[in-house]
Write a protein that holds these residues in place. Structure first.
Motif, PDB file in Angstrom:
ATOM      1  N   HIS A  29     -23.353   6.562  -0.200  1.00  0.00           N
ATOM      2  CA  HIS A  29     -22.240   6.275  -0.876  1.00  0.00           C
ATOM      3  C   HIS A  29     -21.901   5.085  -0.583  1.00  0.00           C
ATOM      4  O   HIS A  29     -21.627   4.181   0.646  1.00  0.00           O
ATOM      5  CB  HIS A  29     -21.579   7.358  -0.646  1.00  0.00           C
ATOM      6  N   ILE A  30     -20.861   3.989  -1.318  1.00  0.00           N
ATOM      7  CA  ILE A  30     -20.425   2.931  -1.448  1.00  0.00           C
ATOM      8  C   ILE A  30     -19.250   2.807  -1.636  1.00  0.00           C
ATOM      9  O   ILE A  30     -18.455   3.352  -2.112  1.00  0.00           O
ATOM     10  CB  ILE A  30     -20.511   1.475  -1.818  1.00  0.00           C
ATOM     11  N   GLU A  31     -18.461   2.611  -0.308  1.00  0.00           N
ATOM     12  CA  GLU A  31     -16.426   3.088  -0.767  1.00  0.00           C
ATOM     13  C   GLU A  31     -16.518   1.093  -0.588  1.00  0.00           C
ATOM     14  O   GLU A  31     -16.506   0.444   0.331  1.00  0.00           O
ATOM     15  CB  GLU A  31     -16.137   3.736   0.221  1.00  0.00           C
ATOM     16  N   ALA A  32     -14.854   0.810  -1.555  1.00  0.00           N
ATOM     17  CA  ALA A  32     -14.095  -0.486  -0.861  1.00  0.00           C
ATOM     18  C   ALA A  32     -12.945   0.205  -0.485  1.00  0.00           C
ATOM     19  O   ALA A  32     -12.243   0.350  -1.566  1.00  0.00           O
ATOM     20  CB  ALA A  32     -14.968  -1.561  -2.056  1.00  0.00           C
ATOM     21  N   LEU A  33     -13.031  -0.776   0.072  1.00  0.00           N
ATOM     22  CA  LEU A  33     -11.234  -0.804   0.299  1.00  0.00           C
ATOM     23  C   LEU A  33     -11.018  -1.924   0.086  1.00  0.00           C
ATOM     24  O   LEU A  33     -10.988  -3.038   1.124  1.00  0.00           O
ATOM     25  CB  LEU A  33     -10.782  -0.231   2.259  1.00  0.00           C
ATOM     26  N   HIS A  34      -9.398  -2.233  -1.153  1.00  0.00           N
ATOM     27  CA  HIS A  34      -9.324  -3.890  -1.403  1.00  0.00           C
ATOM     28  C   HIS A  34      -7.529  -3.554  -1.080  1.00  0.00           C
ATOM     29  O   HIS A  34      -6.815  -2.761  -1.300  1.00  0.00           O
ATOM     30  CB  HIS A  34     -10.133  -4.114  -2.523  1.00  0.00           C
ATOM     31  N   ALA A  39      -3.240  -5.791   4.945  1.00  0.00           N
ATOM     32  CA  ALA A  39      -2.314  -4.791   4.307  1.00  0.00           C
ATOM     33  C   ALA A  39      -3.069  -3.904   5.448  1.00  0.00           C
ATOM     34  O   ALA A  39      -2.558  -2.657   5.254  1.00  0.00           O
ATOM     35  CB  ALA A  39      -3.116  -4.762   3.071  1.00  0.00           C
ATOM     36  N   GLY A  40      -3.317  -4.082   6.262  1.00  0.00           N
ATOM     37  CA  GLY A  40      -5.150  -3.150   6.820  1.00  0.00           C
ATOM     38  C   GLY A  40      -5.767  -2.170   6.361  1.00  0.00           C
ATOM     39  O   GLY A  40      -6.377  -1.793   7.376  1.00  0.00           O
ATOM     40  N   LYS A  41      -6.236  -3.023   6.086  1.00  0.00           N
ATOM     41  CA  LYS A  41      -7.620  -2.749   4.983  1.00  0.00           C
ATOM     42  C   LYS A  41      -9.363  -1.838   6.055  1.00  0.00           C
ATOM     43  O   LYS A  41      -9.618  -1.661   6.488  1.00  0.00           O
ATOM     44  CB  LYS A  41      -8.516  -3.444   4.464  1.00  0.00           C
ATOM     45  N   THR A  42      -9.087  -3.093   7.317  1.00  0.00           N
ATOM     46  CA  THR A  42      -9.712  -3.274   8.579  1.00  0.00           C
ATOM     47  C   THR A  42      -9.520  -2.106   9.149  1.00  0.00           C
ATOM     48  O   THR A  42     -10.657  -0.642   9.240  1.00  0.00           O
ATOM     49  CB  THR A  42     -10.485  -4.587   8.872  1.00  0.00           C
ATOM     50  N   VAL A  43      -8.426  -2.015  10.188  1.00  0.00           N
ATOM     51  CA  VAL A  43      -8.285  -0.655  10.505  1.00  0.00           C
ATOM     52  C   VAL A  43      -8.509   0.634  10.176  1.00  0.00           C
ATOM     53  O   VAL A  43      -8.565   1.401  10.194  1.00  0.00           O
ATOM     54  CB  VAL A  43      -7.035  -1.134  10.761  1.00  0.00           C
ATOM     55  N   ALA A  44      -8.237   0.384   8.843  1.00  0.00           N
ATOM     56  CA  ALA A  44      -8.277   1.777   8.004  1.00  0.00           C
ATOM     57  C   ALA A  44      -9.911   1.975   6.907  1.00  0.00           C
ATOM     58  O   ALA A  44      -9.937   3.544   7.480  1.00  0.00           O
ATOM     59  CB  ALA A  44      -7.709   1.100   6.309  1.00  0.00           C
ATOM     60  N   ALA A  45     -10.524   1.220   7.550  1.00  0.00           N
ATOM     61  CA  ALA A  45     -12.009   1.213   7.791  1.00  0.00           C
ATOM     62  C   ALA A  45     -12.452   2.059   9.073  1.00  0.00           C
ATOM     63  O   ALA A  45     -13.492   2.626   9.120  1.00  0.00           O
ATOM     64  CB  ALA A  45     -12.788   0.385   7.456  1.00  0.00           C
ATOM     65  N   TRP A 108     -26.524   6.680   9.649  1.00  0.00           N
ATOM     66  CA  TRP A 108     -26.126   5.516   9.681  1.00  0.00           C
ATOM     67  C   TRP A 108     -24.749   5.438   8.628  1.00  0.00           C
ATOM     68  O   TRP A 108     -24.306   5.648   7.828  1.00  0.00           O
ATOM     69  CB  TRP A 108     -26.341   4.770   9.883  1.00  0.00           C
ATOM     70  N   LEU A 109     -23.503   4.665   9.412  1.00  0.00           N
ATOM     71  CA  LEU A 109     -22.278   4.158   8.474  1.00  0.00           C
ATOM     72  C   LEU A 109     -22.316   2.272   8.678  1.00  0.00           C
ATOM     73  O   LEU A 109     -22.130   2.476   9.978  1.00  0.00           O
ATOM     74  CB  LEU A 109     -21.438   4.866   8.586  1.00  0.00           C
ATOM     75  N   LEU A 110     -22.560   1.671   7.774  1.00  0.00           N
ATOM     76  CA  LEU A 110     -22.109   0.003   7.709  1.00  0.00           C
ATOM     77  C   LEU A 110     -20.972   0.241   7.564  1.00  0.00           C
ATOM     78  O   LEU A 110     -20.379  -0.329   6.003  1.00  0.00           O
ATOM     79  CB  LEU A 110     -23.935  -0.315   7.332  1.00  0.00           C
ATOM     80  N   LEU A 111     -20.188  -1.250   8.272  1.00  0.00           N
ATOM     81  CA  LEU A 111     -18.936  -1.017   7.629  1.00  0.00           C
ATOM     82  C   LEU A 111     -19.154  -2.846   7.360  1.00  0.00           C
ATOM     83  O   LEU A 111     -19.174  -3.962   8.913  1.00  0.00           O
ATOM     84  CB  LEU A 111     -17.685  -1.032   8.437  1.00  0.00           C
ATOM     85  N   VAL A 112     -19.173  -3.110   6.054  1.00  0.00           N
ATOM     86  CA  VAL A 112     -18.825  -4.803   5.747  1.00  0.00           C
ATOM     87  C   VAL A 112     -17.665  -5.397   5.454  1.00  0.00           C
ATOM     88  O   VAL A 112     -17.086  -5.029   4.507  1.00  0.00           O
ATOM     89  CB  VAL A 112     -19.977  -4.928   4.780  1.00  0.00           C
ATOM     90  N   ASP A 113     -17.359  -6.266   6.669  1.00  0.00           N
ATOM     91  CA  ASP A 113     -16.163  -6.322   6.339  1.00  0.00           C
ATOM     92  C   ASP A 113     -15.609  -7.675   6.021  1.00  0.00           C
ATOM     93  O   ASP A 113     -16.487  -8.722   5.870  1.00  0.00           O
ATOM     94  CB  ASP A 113     -14.939  -6.821   7.522  1.00  0.00           C
ATOM     95  N   ASP A 114     -14.362  -7.635   5.296  1.00  0.00           N
ATOM     96  CA  ASP A 114     -14.119  -9.156   4.364  1.00  0.00           C
ATOM     97  C   ASP A 114     -15.049  -9.625   3.859  1.00  0.00           C
ATOM     98  O   ASP A 114     -15.344 -10.366   3.514  1.00  0.00           O
ATOM     99  CB  ASP A 114     -13.719  -9.936   6.203  1.00  0.00           C
ATOM    100  N   VAL A 115     -15.376  -8.799   2.363  1.00  0.00           N
ATOM    101  CA  VAL A 115     -16.355  -9.618   1.867  1.00  0.00           C
ATOM    102  C   VAL A 115     -15.549 -10.581   0.930  1.00  0.00           C
ATOM    103  O   VAL A 115     -14.807 -10.366   0.418  1.00  0.00           O
ATOM    104  CB  VAL A 115     -16.844  -8.043   0.828  1.00  0.00           C
ATOM    105  N   GLY A 116     -16.466 -11.363   0.962  1.00  0.00           N
ATOM    106  CA  GLY A 116     -16.044 -12.388  -0.353  1.00  0.00           C
ATOM    107  C   GLY A 116     -16.081 -12.710  -1.287  1.00  0.00           C
ATOM    108  O   GLY A 116     -16.713 -11.885  -2.077  1.00  0.00           O
ATOM    109  N   PRO A 117     -16.612 -13.758  -2.637  1.00  0.00           N
ATOM    110  CA  PRO A 117     -16.611 -13.632  -3.978  1.00  0.00           C
ATOM    111  C   PRO A 117     -17.851 -13.077  -4.227  1.00  0.00           C
ATOM    112  O   PRO A 117     -17.623 -12.744  -4.896  1.00  0.00           O
ATOM    113  CB  PRO A 117     -16.624 -15.368  -3.870  1.00  0.00           C
ATOM    114  N   ASP A 118     -18.436 -13.184  -3.433  1.00  0.00           N
ATOM    115  CA  ASP A 118     -20.143 -13.023  -3.999  1.00  0.00           C
ATOM    116  C   ASP A 118     -20.632 -11.034  -3.472  1.00  0.00           C
ATOM    117  O   ASP A 118     -21.068 -11.019  -2.823  1.00  0.00           O
ATOM    118  CB  ASP A 118     -21.048 -13.908  -3.409  1.00  0.00           C
ATOM    119  N   SER A 142     -12.081  -5.343   1.331  1.00  0.00           N
ATOM    120  CA  SER A 142     -12.214  -6.781   0.623  1.00  0.00           C
ATOM    121  C   SER A 142     -11.049  -7.582  -0.087  1.00  0.00           C
ATOM    122  O   SER A 142     -10.059  -6.334   0.236  1.00  0.00           O
ATOM    123  CB  SER A 142     -12.812  -6.716  -0.480  1.00  0.00           C
ATOM    124  N   GLN A 143     -10.457  -8.293  -0.397  1.00  0.00           N
ATOM    125  CA  GLN A 143      -9.560  -9.298  -1.037  1.00  0.00           C
ATOM    126  C   GLN A 143      -9.031  -8.129  -2.116  1.00  0.00           C
ATOM    127  O   GLN A 143     -10.107  -7.770  -2.959  1.00  0.00           O
ATOM    128  CB  GLN A 143      -9.092  -9.969  -1.120  1.00  0.00           C
TER     129      GLN A 143
END
Length: 299
Positions: A29-34, A39-45, A108-118, A142-143
């Motif tokens: 499962h993939i969740e995205a917080l944007h 706004a506090g995305k990383t802290v929420a993640a 395992w859980l992978l948190l990928v922070d600050d995903v850019g344009p790609d 991601s923003q």
């Protein structure tokens, strides 16, 4: 991850919903917080990860600002956690081994922070099984984006309400009640109008104010109120001067500038005014404000 909920308010439902969806999926499962910067995305993640620690105890944090950055993070993971890696192997092989290692692993859980344009390039680097299907549980931050793939469940992390900002300032060994409620300082107006109720800005302001009078016991001692008013006044003045020459900025860029100017000038003032006896406290304030950490947790 340690519990980040001391720096969260008004996010309980969001965190619970995201954690529940990840927990309900057995294999992938993939969740995205944007949302906008601050706004506090990383802290929420991180709070979601903390909620899932029992079910997904292997928790990895990687930067995803670019495909190259995520590849570097995966290669570092492989070198640290996979035996038999030959340092002379090329990066492509090492990244491949990292993805294969994760694909064979569970829990395992992978948190990928600050995903850019790609975004698609980042998604293409996630682990897949032998059939080519993605596996594992992933949180992306991601923003804002106009669209997300169907394979990603996206949730917007918005700004706080003014009541939430005030609760945030006063909670968890927070700003002294005299400062919080003083009509001359008017923090309520400041967080709503000047800071736009952006979580990171409110957190930084909290760290600027919370050490002023943590143990004040004399009701008529007004010195801490004067100091708090001066801090807020400096933040207003510093950012107003800088914004005069920035008419073409977006509102999010303006908020980012307010954050930088207000925080940096306050840190400089504290360090410049500190003497030998209290320079340690000034250094702790600097670390706390820059990292948005609880000062009690700073080594």
């Amino acid at each position: 991850f340690r519990d980040s909920r001391g720096y969260l308010v008004g996010r309980d439902e969001l965190i619970g919903d995201v954690a529940a969806r990840l927990k309900a999926s057995a294999h992938h499962h993939i969740e995205a917080l944007h949302g906008e910067s601050g706004a506090g995305k990383t802290v929420a993640a991180i709070a979601v990860a903390y909620e899932l620690f029992t079910d997904l105890p292997v928790q990895l944090f990687m930067q995803g600002s670019s495909v190259a950055q995520l590849r570097t993070e995966l290669a570092r993971y492989a070198r640290l956690h996979i035996s038999g890696i030959d340092e002379n192997e090329n990066d492509d092989e090492i990244v491949k081994k990292a993805r294969e290692h994760l694909a064979r692993s569970t829990g395992w859980l992978l948190l990928v922070d600050d995903v850019g344009p790609d975004l698609q390039g980042v998604l293409d680097l996630l682990p897949v099984n032998e059939a080519g299907a993605r596996v594992g549980h992933v949180i992306l931050t991601s923003q804002g984006r106009s669209a997300w793939p169907e394979t990603v469940h996206a949730t917007e992390v918005g700004k706080l309400g003014t009541d939430e900002s005030m609760a945030f300032l006063g909670g968890d060994r927070g700003v002294h009640a005299d400062v919080l409620n003083d009509p001359g300082i008017n923090l309520r107006e400041f967080v709503e109008r000047d800071l736009g109720n952006l979580a990171l800005d409110v957190a930084l302001l909290k760290n600027a104010l919370k050490g002023i009078a943590p143990d004040a016991k004399v009701p008529n001692d007004r010195g801490h109120l004067t100091e708090a008013a001066e801090i807020v006044g400096r933040w207003r003045t510093a950012t107003a001067e800088s914004l005069e020459a920035a008419q073409d900025m977006s509102e999010s860029q303006r908020r980012s500038l307010r954050r930088r100017m207000g925080t940096v000038r306050e840190l400089m003032r504290r360090l410049e005014s500190s003497c030998e006896d209290d320079v340690w406290q000034a250094a702790r304030s600097l670390l706390a404000m820059c990292s948005v950490l609880d000062p009690a947790g700073v080594p």
